[in-house]
Write an enzyme that holds these catalytic residues in place. Structure first.
Site, PDB file in Angstrom:
ATOM      1  N   ASP A  82       0.773  -1.302  -0.133  1.00  0.00           N
ATOM      2  CA  ASP A  82       0.128  -0.381   0.173  1.00  0.00           C
ATOM      3  C   ASP A  82       0.547   1.099   0.044  1.00  0.00           C
ATOM      4  O   ASP A  82       1.457   1.473   0.197  1.00  0.00           O
ATOM      5  CB  ASP A  82      -0.731   0.308   1.360  1.00  0.00           C
ATOM      6  CG  ASP A  82      -2.111   1.443   1.409  1.00  0.00           C
ATOM      7  OD1 ASP A  82      -2.636   0.920   0.870  1.00  0.00           O
ATOM      8  OD2 ASP A  82      -1.604   1.805   1.985  1.00  0.00           O
TER       9      ASP A  82
ATOM     10  N   GLU B 116       1.345  -0.829  -5.149  1.00  0.00           N
ATOM     11  CA  GLU B 116       0.544   0.804  -4.974  1.00  0.00           C
ATOM     12  C   GLU B 116       1.349   1.649  -5.519  1.00  0.00           C
ATOM     13  O   GLU B 116       0.929   2.789  -4.619  1.00  0.00           O
ATOM     14  CB  GLU B 116      -0.590   0.980  -3.965  1.00  0.00           C
ATOM     15  CG  GLU B 116      -2.295   1.488  -4.135  1.00  0.00           C
ATOM     16  CD  GLU B 116      -2.416   2.377  -3.655  1.00  0.00           C
ATOM     17  OE1 GLU B 116      -2.968   2.888  -3.732  1.00  0.00           O
ATOM     18  OE2 GLU B 116      -1.385   2.525  -2.080  1.00  0.00           O
TER      19      GLU B 116
HETATM   20  C1  GLC Z   1      -4.505   3.379  -0.270  1.00  0.00           C
HETATM   21  C2  GLC Z   1      -5.250   2.466   0.417  1.00  0.00           C
HETATM   22  C3  GLC Z   1      -6.889   3.426   0.732  1.00  0.00           C
HETATM   23  C4  GLC Z   1      -6.031   3.736   2.028  1.00  0.00           C
HETATM   24  C5  GLC Z   1      -4.536   4.461   1.877  1.00  0.00           C
HETATM   25  C6  GLC Z   1      -4.031   4.907   3.048  1.00  0.00           C
HETATM   26  O1  GLC Z   1      -4.287   4.420  -0.694  1.00  0.00           O
HETATM   27  O2  GLC Z   1      -5.822   2.404  -1.396  1.00  0.00           O
HETATM   28  O3  GLC Z   1      -7.751   2.659   0.113  1.00  0.00           O
HETATM   29  O4  GLC Z   1      -6.976   4.961   2.611  1.00  0.00           O
HETATM   30  O5  GLC Z   1      -3.865   3.627   1.198  1.00  0.00           O
HETATM   31  O6  GLC Z   1      -4.057   3.768   3.812  1.00  0.00           O
END
Ligand code: GLC
Ligand code: CA
Length: 567
Positions: free
Chosen positions: A210, A252
């Protein structure tokens, strides 16, 4: 290797052929009638997932958490939130998935923790400069790192928050209750490796990293994609490769193609990364009836190492992010896809696939076909396979996280609880009401979107070229048509997508495939050759994929006419 992995094919590149299904545990199925989805419920639904053709499930954070960011605010990395079950329930789910040949991808949220995590509680109280305090990033002023953008623009106005206990500001890229970990501290690296060990040794197959571009910070930069972050990822990868075979790291990294591709390193960082810039351009091309946005962003996408793969998606649990488009394109997207300002959130649009596309089955099919044929591995968001609706009045991103619609029964068959007890209300919008849009109804009708999706997935799985093949754009004069080929081991697939609402004709230069005859993939009919080469009349009424002579959506495969076994 944990026993549960015995059922899986021994292939380090399994993720290239995968069909990934994204599921919040909370939203899928409630086994104990408390109104909240849980692991036992999810395990009970594994046959559904398998039947759809899914080969990997990505589950959203399920760890103990105050749930102020749906679990992305973690309070304990090595346990299961009791509302979802316990570690045994998790293991049962994992084993159940593996027995069905389905891999499991979980979240490694290590940019930040919850402010309720013991590491943070300890850090606030620890003396300045101590190892414990330095688990997080502190400052005496909120003026440090002024070049850094704010991500949750609708909620936060600074990346610094004052902590009265520590008497200092702490750094946070997301909500202020999510302090960022400090990657300059080697103890943080160790703690993260320890978390990875905990879950990989249970047998999980992959981890989504993430918010990975933001791990490290440095004065005078925008604190994204720093070399120090890449150095950490290389270490993490080496550590995992040395201990666990056939595992996958999925970044991500919501970045422009050049920066995004850097998360592959030289094939020694992440195995996969989401193609964030492609996603909004699929929607743009569709609405503009012009292949340019898609072709342009793919042309800007660098080649990636052989052992890596893009993760492609149309929608996910967040808003449809418009961070990786120009201001002009963002305005366009808002204008055509979010007239209702209630649908806008941060720099994006909080809608599902079907609602974005005005419930137009042809458009849903076209974009899904592109999702499954462009270079990468498709990630399908739960519920989109039945065309679920959303609820933009629920606040934050909750409107796209409502209970899965299994049947027309109470609570859409998701839970036997008192409807008022559900963690979120089911969709009752007249156009998307759960009594009409649900799995049971669609299973009973082979013309349903669910069946169509199943057939599309099954078709993709017949040809490895979709997951592993080369990608070559064709350049027809007619820009309303997107055409490309995928080739793998002598197998050639031609994909032609009519982005227009209207019938189009297109001429394609297929001289590279001289001597071959295209065979339509779904119906297996052969195309005839004209004196000019192959001149196809695409006569499809709506948006569709393939060289279309009727309303069916088509992919084409070129093969030698004498070779009858090749389709
Ligand atoms: C990522 C997740 C999102 C979350 C963010 C903070 O972007 O996809 O849902 O709020 O991280 O952890
Ligand atoms: Ca439950």
């Amino acid at each position: 290797m944990p026993d549960s992995q015995e059922h899986l094919k021994n292939d380090p590149l399994w993720f290239k052929d995968a069909i990934i299904y994204e599921v919040p545990v909370r939203a899928f199925a409630d086994s104990n009638c408390d109104g909240i989805g849980d692991f036992q419920g999810l395990t009970e639904k594994l046959d559904y997932v398998k039947d759809l053709g899914i080969t990997a499930i990505w589950i959203l954070p399920f760890f103990p958490s105050p749930l102020r960011d749906d679990g992305y605010d973690i309070g304990d990395y090595k346990n299961v939130n009791h509302i979802y079950g316990d570690l045994d329930d998790f293991q049962e789910f994992l084993d159940g998935a593996h027995e069905r040949g389905i891999r499991v991808i979980i979240e490694l949220v290590v940019n930040h923790t919850s402010d309720q995590h013991p590491w943070f509680k300890r850090a606030r109280k620890a003396p300045k400069g101590s190892k414990e305090r330095d688990f997080y990033v502190w400052s005496d002023t909120p003026e440090k790192y002024p070049e850094v953008r704010i991500i949750f623009q609708d909620f936060e106005n600074s990346n610094w928050a004052w902590d009265p206990v520590a008497k200092a500001y702490y750094w946070h890229r997301f909500y202020s209750h999510q302090p960022d970990l400090n990657y300059e501290n080697p103890a943080v690296w160790e703690a993260v490796f320890d978390v990875a060990d905990f879950w990989f040794s249970k047998g999980v197959d992959g981890m989504r990293l993430d918010a990975v571009p933001y791990l490290c910070v440095k004065e005078g930069t925008n604190c994204e994609n720093l070399p120090e972050t890449h150095a950490f990822l290389k270490q993490l990868r080496a550590y995992i490769d040395a201990k666990y075979p056939n595992r996958m790291l999925l970044a991500e990294a919501n970045q422009w193609p050049e920066d995004a591709a850097n998360y592959y390193g030289n094939g020694d960082e992440c195995h996969m990364n989401f193609h964030f810039p492609l996603m909004p351009r699929l929607f743009m091309s569709l609405r503009m009836e012009d292949s340019f946005p898609i072709a342009d962003i793919l042309n800007q996408t660098p080649l990636i190492p052989d052992n890596c793969q893009w993760a492609l998606f149309l929608r996910n649990h967040d808003e449809l992010t418009l961070e990786m488009v120009s201001d002009e394109d963002r305005d366009y997207m808002y204008r055509v896809y979010a007239q209702d300002t209630q649908a806008r959130l941060n720099l994006g649009i909080r809608r599902r696939l079907s609602t974005l596309l005005g419930n137009d089955r042809g458009q849903v099919e076209l974009l899904s076909s592109l999702l499954l044929s462009l270079p990468g591995t498709p990630v399908i968001y739960y519920g989109d396979e039945i065309g679920m609706g959303d609820n933009i009045y629920l606040g934050d991103r909750n409107g796209v996280r409502t209970p899965m619609q299994w049947s027309g029964d109470r609570n859409a068959g998701f839970s036997r609880a008192n409807p008022q007890k559900l963690y979120a209300p089911v969709i009752v919008d007249p156009e998307y009401h759960y009594e009409a849009i649900n799995v049971e109804a669609q299973q009973g009708n082979t013309n349903s979107l669910l069946w169509w999706t199943k057939r599309l997935i099954a078709t993709r799985q017949r040809f490895q070229a979709f997951g592993r093949g080369t990608f070559e754009l064709l350049h027809p004069d007619n820009h309303k048509v997107l055409a490309f080929t995928r080739t793998y081991n002598g197998e050639h697939i031609l994909v032609v997508a009519n982005l227009s609402r209207f019938v189009q004709t297109v001429e394609l230069d297929l001289s590279a495939f001289a001597g071959m005859v295209p065979v339509e993939i779904f119906g297996r009919s052969q195309f005839r050759k004209s004196p000019m080469g192959f001149t196809f009349s695409a006569s499809v009424p709506t948006l569709s994929i393939g060289l279309c002579c009727n309303s069916s959506k088509q992919w084409l495969k070129c093969c030698n006419p004498n070779d009858r076994n090749r389709n």
